[in-house]
Design a protein around this motif. Structure first.
Motif, PDB file in Angstrom:
ATOM      1  N   TRP A 120      -1.746  40.009  71.013  1.00 40.07           N
ATOM      2  CA  TRP A 120      -0.331  39.824  71.301  1.00 40.07           C
ATOM      3  C   TRP A 120      -0.129  39.173  72.662  1.00 40.07           C
ATOM      4  CZ3 TRP A 120      -2.161  44.629  69.664  1.00 40.07           C
ATOM      5  CH2 TRP A 120      -1.709  45.078  68.418  1.00 40.07           C
ATOM      6  N   THR A 121       0.875  38.312  72.710  1.00 42.83           N
ATOM      7  CA  THR A 121       1.456  37.855  73.963  1.00 42.83           C
ATOM      8  C   THR A 121       2.792  38.584  74.054  1.00 42.83           C
ATOM      9  OG1 THR A 121       0.424  35.699  73.729  1.00 42.83           O
ATOM     10  CG2 THR A 121       2.272  35.863  75.274  1.00 42.83           C
ATOM     11  N   LEU A 122       3.051  39.201  75.190  1.00 40.74           N
ATOM     12  CA  LEU A 122       4.241  40.035  75.319  1.00 40.74           C
ATOM     13  C   LEU A 122       5.380  39.296  76.003  1.00 40.74           C
ATOM     14  CD1 LEU A 122       2.496  43.389  76.238  1.00 40.74           C
ATOM     15  CD2 LEU A 122       3.105  42.494  73.991  1.00 40.74           C
ATOM     16  N   ASN A 141       4.345  47.392  79.092  1.00 38.00           N
ATOM     17  CA  ASN A 141       4.405  47.429  77.628  1.00 38.00           C
ATOM     18  C   ASN A 141       3.025  47.384  77.000  1.00 38.00           C
ATOM     19  OD1 ASN A 141       7.198  47.677  77.548  1.00 38.00           O
ATOM     20  ND2 ASN A 141       7.509  45.478  77.599  1.00 38.00           N
ATOM     21  N   ALA A 142       2.099  46.635  77.596  1.00 35.21           N
ATOM     22  CA  ALA A 142       0.717  46.625  77.096  1.00 35.21           C
ATOM     23  C   ALA A 142       0.108  48.021  77.218  1.00 35.21           C
ATOM     24  CB  ALA A 142      -0.109  45.601  77.859  1.00 35.21           C
ATOM     25  N   ALA A 143       0.340  48.684  78.337  1.00 31.36           N
ATOM     26  CA  ALA A 143      -0.179  50.046  78.536  1.00 31.36           C
ATOM     27  C   ALA A 143       0.434  51.007  77.520  1.00 31.36           C
ATOM     28  CB  ALA A 143       0.093  50.513  79.960  1.00 31.36           C
ATOM     29  N   ALA A 144       1.723  50.855  77.240  1.00 35.27           N
ATOM     30  CA  ALA A 144       2.384  51.713  76.250  1.00 35.27           C
ATOM     31  C   ALA A 144       1.836  51.447  74.852  1.00 35.27           C
ATOM     32  CB  ALA A 144       3.890  51.486  76.288  1.00 35.27           C
ATOM     33  N   MET A 145       1.602  50.171  74.531  1.00 33.12           N
ATOM     34  CA  MET A 145       1.013  49.836  73.236  1.00 33.12           C
ATOM     35  C   MET A 145      -0.360  50.481  73.095  1.00 33.12           C
ATOM     36  SD  MET A 145       2.038  45.818  72.896  1.00 33.12           S
ATOM     37  CE  MET A 145       0.854  45.510  71.606  1.00 33.12           C
ATOM     38  N   LYS A 146      -1.170  50.379  74.145  1.00 28.22           N
ATOM     39  CA  LYS A 146      -2.509  50.967  74.128  1.00 28.22           C
ATOM     40  C   LYS A 146      -2.427  52.465  73.849  1.00 28.22           C
ATOM     41  CE  LYS A 146      -6.539  51.618  77.174  1.00 28.22           C
ATOM     42  NZ  LYS A 146      -7.600  51.167  76.287  1.00 28.22           N
ATOM     43  N   GLU A 147      -1.551  53.141  74.565  1.00 31.70           N
ATOM     44  CA  GLU A 147      -1.402  54.592  74.398  1.00 31.70           C
ATOM     45  C   GLU A 147      -0.949  54.942  72.979  1.00 31.70           C
ATOM     46  OE1 GLU A 147       1.568  58.015  76.079  1.00 31.70           O
ATOM     47  OE2 GLU A 147       0.844  56.527  77.513  1.00 31.70           O
ATOM     48  N   LYS A 148       0.048  54.231  72.479  1.00 32.08           N
ATOM     49  CA  LYS A 148       0.585  54.520  71.145  1.00 32.08           C
ATOM     50  C   LYS A 148      -0.433  54.224  70.041  1.00 32.08           C
ATOM     51  CE  LYS A 148       5.363  53.477  72.522  1.00 32.08           C
ATOM     52  NZ  LYS A 148       6.013  54.740  72.226  1.00 32.08           N
ATOM     53  N   LEU A 149      -1.134  53.104  70.137  1.00 33.70           N
ATOM     54  CA  LEU A 149      -2.115  52.761  69.117  1.00 33.70           C
ATOM     55  C   LEU A 149      -3.310  53.706  69.141  1.00 33.70           C
ATOM     56  CD1 LEU A 149      -1.875  48.891  69.426  1.00 33.70           C
ATOM     57  CD2 LEU A 149      -1.454  50.203  67.328  1.00 33.70           C
ATOM     58  N   GLU A 150      -3.819  53.997  70.311  1.00 31.19           N
ATOM     59  CA  GLU A 150      -4.976  54.894  70.402  1.00 31.19           C
ATOM     60  C   GLU A 150      -4.632  56.313  69.962  1.00 31.19           C
ATOM     61  OE1 GLU A 150      -6.490  54.232  74.364  1.00 31.19           O
ATOM     62  OE2 GLU A 150      -7.552  52.415  73.720  1.00 31.19           O
ATOM     63  N   ALA A 151      -3.366  56.693  70.066  1.00 38.33           N
ATOM     64  CA  ALA A 151      -2.938  58.020  69.615  1.00 38.33           C
ATOM     65  C   ALA A 151      -2.993  58.161  68.098  1.00 38.33           C
ATOM     66  CB  ALA A 151      -1.529  58.308  70.119  1.00 38.33           C
ATOM     67  N   ASP A 195      13.503  44.583  77.613  1.00 40.23           N
ATOM     68  CA  ASP A 195      14.235  45.663  78.277  1.00 40.23           C
ATOM     69  C   ASP A 195      13.435  46.965  78.290  1.00 40.23           C
ATOM     70  OD1 ASP A 195      14.396  46.357  75.609  1.00 40.23           O
ATOM     71  OD2 ASP A 195      16.570  46.617  75.586  1.00 40.23           O
ATOM     72  N   LYS A 196      12.243  46.946  77.723  1.00 38.17           N
ATOM     73  CA  LYS A 196      11.395  48.138  77.688  1.00 38.17           C
ATOM     74  C   LYS A 196      10.395  48.183  78.837  1.00 38.17           C
ATOM     75  CE  LYS A 196      11.896  49.058  72.812  1.00 38.17           C
ATOM     76  NZ  LYS A 196      12.833  50.147  72.956  1.00 38.17           N
ATOM     77  N   GLY A 197      10.325  47.111  79.639  1.00 38.76           N
ATOM     78  CA  GLY A 197       9.417  47.092  80.776  1.00 38.76           C
ATOM     79  C   GLY A 197       8.758  45.741  80.959  1.00 38.76           C
ATOM     80  N   HIS A 199       1.942  54.569  61.903  1.00 38.11           N
ATOM     81  CA  HIS A 199       1.663  53.193  62.326  1.00 38.11           C
ATOM     82  C   HIS A 199       2.961  52.389  62.371  1.00 38.11           C
ATOM     83  CE1 HIS A 199       0.571  48.922  61.444  1.00 38.11           C
ATOM     84  NE2 HIS A 199      -0.165  49.141  62.521  1.00 38.11           N
ATOM     85  N   LEU A 200       3.823  52.585  61.391  1.00 32.10           N
ATOM     86  CA  LEU A 200       5.078  51.842  61.348  1.00 32.10           C
ATOM     87  C   LEU A 200       5.971  52.169  62.551  1.00 32.10           C
ATOM     88  CD1 LEU A 200       5.831  51.936  57.519  1.00 32.10           C
ATOM     89  CD2 LEU A 200       4.896  50.040  58.880  1.00 32.10           C
ATOM     90  N   GLU A 201       5.888  53.386  63.078  1.00 29.84           N
ATOM     91  CA  GLU A 201       6.616  53.730  64.302  1.00 29.84           C
ATOM     92  C   GLU A 201       6.122  52.880  65.476  1.00 29.84           C
ATOM     93  OE1 GLU A 201       6.481  57.916  65.204  1.00 29.84           O
ATOM     94  OE2 GLU A 201       7.160  58.449  63.189  1.00 29.84           O
ATOM     95  N   VAL A 202       4.815  52.701  65.575  1.00 27.68           N
ATOM     96  CA  VAL A 202       4.244  51.872  66.635  1.00 27.68           C
ATOM     97  C   VAL A 202       4.651  50.415  66.432  1.00 27.68           C
ATOM     98  CG1 VAL A 202       2.117  51.100  67.747  1.00 27.68           C
ATOM     99  CG2 VAL A 202       2.314  53.467  66.959  1.00 27.68           C
ATOM    100  N   VAL A 203       4.652  49.967  65.201  1.00 26.74           N
ATOM    101  CA  VAL A 203       5.035  48.588  64.883  1.00 26.74           C
ATOM    102  C   VAL A 203       6.436  48.287  65.405  1.00 26.74           C
ATOM    103  CG1 VAL A 203       5.606  47.016  62.980  1.00 26.74           C
ATOM    104  CG2 VAL A 203       3.470  48.315  62.924  1.00 26.74           C
ATOM    105  N   GLU A 204       7.351  49.227  65.279  1.00 24.89           N
ATOM    106  CA  GLU A 204       8.720  49.005  65.760  1.00 24.89           C
ATOM    107  C   GLU A 204       8.733  48.742  67.264  1.00 24.89           C
ATOM    108  OE1 GLU A 204      11.539  48.438  64.018  1.00 24.89           O
ATOM    109  OE2 GLU A 204      10.058  48.419  62.406  1.00 24.89           O
ATOM    110  N   PHE A 205       7.962  49.519  68.029  1.00 20.54           N
ATOM    111  CA  PHE A 205       7.872  49.289  69.473  1.00 20.54           C
ATOM    112  C   PHE A 205       7.249  47.923  69.755  1.00 20.54           C
ATOM    113  CE2 PHE A 205       5.431  49.294  73.407  1.00 20.54           C
ATOM    114  CZ  PHE A 205       6.443  49.559  74.325  1.00 20.54           C
TER     115      PHE A 205
END
Length: 100
Positions: free
Chosen positions: A8-10, A22-32, A15-17, A79-85
């Protein structure tokens, strides 16, 4: 065995950061998702991408036993919850799936 790679290119104006936040949040959400979605065999997220063409802010590498397991992961509610973010913060997405 299926390898699933997403890059991904962000957005710089999310408005989320910032892209780094946002990359750090994606990492946390996906690894969870590991341990919560049983089809995931391996999953890692890189956010310290130091060289890519075109630019990449985050990369997902994951492994599944079969195409059916990849589909189960892709449609899993967690996974779909993460996809929305991710959709809210990503400017561009590149994906490749291959079988070995």
């Amino acid at each position: 065995m299926i390898k699933h790679i997403v890059m991904w290119t962000l957005k710089t104006d999310s408005d989320k950061g910032t892209p780094a936040e946002n990359a750090a949040a994606m990492k946390e959400k996906l690894e969870a998702l590991v341990g919560k979605i049983p089809q995931i065999r391996e999953l890692e997220v890189g956010v310290e991408v130091f060289e890519s063409a075109p630019q990449t802010d985050a990369i997902l590498y994951s492994v599944f036993d079969s195409r059916e397991d990849l589909k189960a992961y892709a449609t899993h509610p967690l996974h779909l919850e993460v996809v929305e973010f991710v959709k809210a913060v990503a400017a561009e997405r590149r994906v490749v799936d291959y079988e070995i």
